[in-house]
Design a protein around this motif. Structure first.
Motif, PDB file in Angstrom:
ATOM      1  N   ILE A 110       0.838  -1.205   0.000  1.00 55.51           N
ATOM      2  CA  ILE A 110       0.000   0.000   0.000  1.00 55.51           C
ATOM      3  C   ILE A 110       0.877   1.262   0.000  1.00 55.51           C
ATOM      4  O   ILE A 110       0.598   2.231  -0.710  1.00 55.51           O
ATOM      5  CB  ILE A 110      -0.980  -0.023   1.201  1.00 55.51           C
ATOM      6  N   THR A 111       1.977   1.209   0.758  1.00 57.28           N
ATOM      7  CA  THR A 111       2.911   2.349   0.763  1.00 57.28           C
ATOM      8  C   THR A 111       3.447   2.558  -0.646  1.00 57.28           C
ATOM      9  O   THR A 111       3.537   3.684  -1.148  1.00 57.28           O
ATOM     10  CB  THR A 111       4.094   2.066   1.731  1.00 57.28           C
ATOM     11  N   SER A 112       3.804   1.447  -1.292  1.00 62.18           N
ATOM     12  CA  SER A 112       4.345   1.534  -2.648  1.00 62.18           C
ATOM     13  C   SER A 112       3.304   2.133  -3.613  1.00 62.18           C
ATOM     14  O   SER A 112       3.630   2.997  -4.434  1.00 62.18           O
ATOM     15  CB  SER A 112       4.777   0.127  -3.085  1.00 62.18           C
ATOM     16  N   ILE A 113       2.056   1.696  -3.487  1.00 58.26           N
ATOM     17  CA  ILE A 113       0.989   2.228  -4.350  1.00 58.26           C
ATOM     18  C   ILE A 113       0.861   3.746  -4.134  1.00 58.26           C
ATOM     19  O   ILE A 113       0.870   4.533  -5.084  1.00 58.26           O
ATOM     20  CB  ILE A 113      -0.368   1.533  -4.041  1.00 58.26           C
ATOM     21  N   ASN A 114       0.777   4.154  -2.858  1.00 58.79           N
ATOM     22  CA  ASN A 114       0.602   5.586  -2.566  1.00 58.79           C
ATOM     23  C   ASN A 114       1.784   6.411  -3.068  1.00 58.79           C
ATOM     24  O   ASN A 114       1.606   7.484  -3.646  1.00 58.79           O
ATOM     25  CB  ASN A 114       0.421   5.807  -1.053  1.00 58.79           C
ATOM     26  N   ASN A 115       2.998   5.884  -2.853  1.00 59.87           N
ATOM     27  CA  ASN A 115       4.188   6.634  -3.301  1.00 59.87           C
ATOM     28  C   ASN A 115       4.236   6.747  -4.827  1.00 59.87           C
ATOM     29  O   ASN A 115       4.668   7.760  -5.371  1.00 59.87           O
ATOM     30  CB  ASN A 115       5.470   5.952  -2.814  1.00 59.87           C
ATOM     31  N   THR A 116       3.812   5.680  -5.520  1.00 60.40           N
ATOM     32  CA  THR A 116       3.823   5.719  -6.990  1.00 60.40           C
ATOM     33  C   THR A 116       2.852   6.802  -7.475  1.00 60.40           C
ATOM     34  O   THR A 116       3.183   7.615  -8.343  1.00 60.40           O
ATOM     35  CB  THR A 116       3.405   4.347  -7.576  1.00 60.40           C
ATOM     36  N   TYR A 117       1.641   6.810  -6.869  1.00 58.73           N
ATOM     37  CA  TYR A 117       0.662   7.830  -7.249  1.00 58.73           C
ATOM     38  C   TYR A 117       1.204   9.227  -6.996  1.00 58.73           C
ATOM     39  O   TYR A 117       1.104  10.104  -7.857  1.00 58.73           O
ATOM     40  CB  TYR A 117      -0.629   7.651  -6.422  1.00 58.73           C
ATOM     41  N   SER A 118       1.801   9.450  -5.808  1.00 57.75           N
ATOM     42  CA  SER A 118       2.216  10.837  -5.526  1.00 57.75           C
ATOM     43  C   SER A 118       3.401  11.232  -6.399  1.00 57.75           C
ATOM     44  O   SER A 118       3.500  12.391  -6.805  1.00 57.75           O
ATOM     45  CB  SER A 118       2.476  11.089  -4.036  1.00 57.75           C
ATOM     46  N   THR A 119       4.276  10.271  -6.742  1.00 58.81           N
ATOM     47  CA  THR A 119       5.411  10.611  -7.617  1.00 58.81           C
ATOM     48  C   THR A 119       4.888  11.037  -8.994  1.00 58.81           C
ATOM     49  O   THR A 119       5.319  12.051  -9.548  1.00 58.81           O
ATOM     50  CB  THR A 119       6.357   9.392  -7.773  1.00 58.81           C
ATOM     51  N   SER A 152       1.838  12.089  -9.739  1.00 54.91           N
ATOM     52  CA  SER A 152       1.048  13.321  -9.606  1.00 54.91           C
ATOM     53  C   SER A 152       1.958  14.541  -9.540  1.00 54.91           C
ATOM     54  O   SER A 152       1.657  15.574 -10.145  1.00 54.91           O
ATOM     55  CB  SER A 152       0.199  13.298  -8.334  1.00 54.91           C
ATOM     56  N   GLU A 153       3.079  14.409  -8.823  1.00 54.48           N
ATOM     57  CA  GLU A 153       4.005  15.560  -8.681  1.00 54.48           C
ATOM     58  C   GLU A 153       4.598  15.928 -10.049  1.00 54.48           C
ATOM     59  O   GLU A 153       4.715  17.108 -10.390  1.00 54.48           O
ATOM     60  CB  GLU A 153       5.094  15.184  -7.668  1.00 54.48           C
ATOM     61  N   ASN A 182       3.828  19.560 -11.822  1.00 53.04           N
ATOM     62  CA  ASN A 182       4.923  20.471 -12.190  1.00 53.04           C
ATOM     63  C   ASN A 182       5.228  20.456 -13.682  1.00 53.04           C
ATOM     64  O   ASN A 182       6.259  20.966 -14.115  1.00 53.04           O
ATOM     65  CB  ASN A 182       6.168  20.137 -11.375  1.00 53.04           C
ATOM     66  N   LYS A 183       4.327  19.816 -14.428  1.00 55.08           N
ATOM     67  CA  LYS A 183       4.413  19.776 -15.896  1.00 55.08           C
ATOM     68  C   LYS A 183       5.788  19.333 -16.403  1.00 55.08           C
ATOM     69  O   LYS A 183       6.320  19.895 -17.379  1.00 55.08           O
ATOM     70  CB  LYS A 183       4.061  21.159 -16.499  1.00 55.08           C
ATOM     71  N   ARG A 184       6.358  18.335 -15.746  1.00 51.51           N
ATOM     72  CA  ARG A 184       7.657  17.829 -16.204  1.00 51.51           C
ATOM     73  C   ARG A 184       7.459  16.720 -17.231  1.00 51.51           C
ATOM     74  O   ARG A 184       7.892  15.596 -17.053  1.00 51.51           O
ATOM     75  CB  ARG A 184       8.482  17.323 -15.012  1.00 51.51           C
ATOM     76  N   TYR A 185       6.702  17.024 -18.298  1.00 53.78           N
ATOM     77  CA  TYR A 185       6.531  16.045 -19.362  1.00 53.78           C
ATOM     78  C   TYR A 185       6.396  16.765 -20.697  1.00 53.78           C
ATOM     79  O   TYR A 185       5.954  17.910 -20.757  1.00 53.78           O
ATOM     80  CB  TYR A 185       5.314  15.132 -19.097  1.00 53.78           C
ATOM     81  N   SER A 186       6.803  16.066 -21.762  1.00 52.81           N
ATOM     82  CA  SER A 186       6.841  16.727 -23.077  1.00 52.81           C
ATOM     83  C   SER A 186       5.501  16.616 -23.800  1.00 52.81           C
ATOM     84  O   SER A 186       4.766  15.630 -23.619  1.00 52.81           O
ATOM     85  CB  SER A 186       7.876  16.057 -23.979  1.00 52.81           C
TER      86      SER A 186
END
Ligand code: HEM
Length: 388
Positions: free
Chosen positions: A183-192, A194-195, A199-203
């Motif tokens: 569950i920690t891994s799921i939450n961390n993946t989502y927040s990574t 989402s961040e 911050n629009k760090r995608y092309s």
């Protein structure tokens, strides 16, 4: 009770498949408490049969010895995983993702060529080469980061965060401690993810951007984006390693690149199985299957079925396609074209390298963990042809 079927499969997967095919290829297995299927035709039949469902995770999670709140959190996550969905909900989501995938498919060759050029320009082809760490992993990470339009550090970070969530899919038993880790891994993946999005760090016009434009950014669409970003990495990496291995092993046969890619994917199937549950009492090929019973479909055995392929256990120009590596039917893999195109670029690159070097296999070792198979070690020797 030790699962002797798993033990036999891990001892020698392909011999076990032959034995199972000789036994008829479709029977009840007491160790799995499931139906097991090994022949190409029956696997096709069942994967296309709507009386079976892929929605099986909640029954699986229900069996764990973990607290109810963890069961709920896990169910919530995996019920949005495309591979475990079914019916209208599945069709609806899959359709939505089809457009961005089709758009990006047109760019795959160029993205893969650029990634491969980057790696081959880095002077690694001298003497003994650790293919996994020096070619396969850097290529896979650079390729996917570029495909999704994010930077490589962000991509690696997402994969790191998702490790336990993905592992949970393949490890058979769980306790509270493992559930919390997942569950920690799921939450961390989502927040990574989402961040990165916030911050629009995608092309623009790469896969992440195309998906956001198509599906928006509510909870369900974010789940779909997470699913796509983390799902393909491991099987793709595995097929890159297998391709390089087979290319060198069978180079004397002069097989066309496209067939070589297809035969590699047929012979070494990263996910060896798919599973389904029966939605009703039914009969398939004289076997009476009861509602709720599980069927395990060994697609990596279907790929080596002697009735379908000749020769079945080696690369050949003669074999037809219809491989089962990417699944069959409504759950057919959404990343199949991406993978095939990228492997074709790799094939071209290997042909070019062979003009410059004599390449030989020094060491190779397969790792088989029942639900996943990959090369664990691959060392090649490169000698410049001007020296040979
Ligand atoms: C060698 C590479 C790959 C292999 C062997 C592979 C294998 C598979 C298989 C066997 C299925 C069907 C599972 C089932 O029916 O139960 C599947 C579905 C799926 N794959 Fe792949 N895959 C690969 C690459 C990728 C890539 C690169 C992506 C993403 C970019 C991806 C995303 C998915 C998704 C989202 C599904 C679920 C489709 C659905 O349920 O409708 N895969 N894959």
């Amino acid at each position: 009770m030790e699962n002797l079927t798993i033990k036999k499969i891990l001892d020698d997967r392909y011999s076990y498949y032959l034995e199972a095919q000789k036994r008829g290829g479709f029977y009840w297995d007491e160790y799995f408490k499931s139906w097991v299927v090994f022949d190409h035709e029956t696997i096709n039949l069942i994967l296309k049969d709507e009386r079976f469902t892929a929605k099986r995770k909640s029954k699986y999670i229900e069996m764990f010895n973990i607290d109810d709140e963890y069961k709920k959190a896990l169910n919530n996550f995996y019920s949005k995983w495309l591979m475990y969905m079914d019916g209208e909900e599945h069709i609806h989501l899959k359709r939505k993702i089809q457009k961005p995938i089709s758009n990006i498919n047109r760019e795959v060759t160029q993205i893969a060529d650029t990634s491969l050029n980057l790696i081959t320009n880095s002077n690694i082809f001298l003497g003994d080469v650790d293919v996994i760490n020096n070619i396969a992993i850097p290529f896979t990470n650079n390729f996917f980061a570029s495909l999704f339009g994010i930077n490589e550090d962000d991509y690696s970070n997402i994969l790191n965060k998702a490790k336990d969530a993905l592992k949970f899919l393949w490890v058979p038993s769980h306790n509270n401690e493992e559930a919390i880790k997942t569950i920690t891994s799921i939450n961390n993946t989502y927040s990574t993810i989402s961040e990165i999005i916030e911050n629009k760090r995608y092309s623009e016009n790469r896969l992440l951007d195309l998906m956001i434009k198509e599906v928006g950014l509510n909870d369900d669409s974010l789940a779909l984006i997470v699913n796509l970003i983390v799902d393909g990495h491991d099987p793709f990496l595995s097929s890159v390693k297998s391709y390089i291995y087979f290319h060198i092993k069978y180079k004397v046969r002069n097989i066309k690149n496209k067939q070589m890619v297809e035969e590699t994917l047929r012979l070494e199937c990263p996910f060896p199985l798919c599973a389904r549950l029966s939605k009703e009492d039914l009969v398939v090929k004289s076997n009476k299957i009861q509602k709720g019973e599980r069927v395990i479909l060994f697609i990596s055995s279907g790929n080596r079925d002697l009735k379908k392929y000749c020769p079945a256990d080696t690369i050949s120009e003669l074999n037809s396609s219809e491989i089962q590596t990417f699944g069959v039917g409504v759950h057919y893999c959404i990343g199949a074209t991406v993978t095939r195109q990228a492997l074709l670029s790799l094939a071209k690159k290997m042909n070019n390298l062979e003009q410059l070097y004599e390449i030989n296999i020094l060491e190779s070792k397969w790792e088989d963990s029942f639900g996943f198979r990959t090369l664990d070690k691959l060392k090649l020797k490169f000698i410049e042809t001007s020296i040979v």
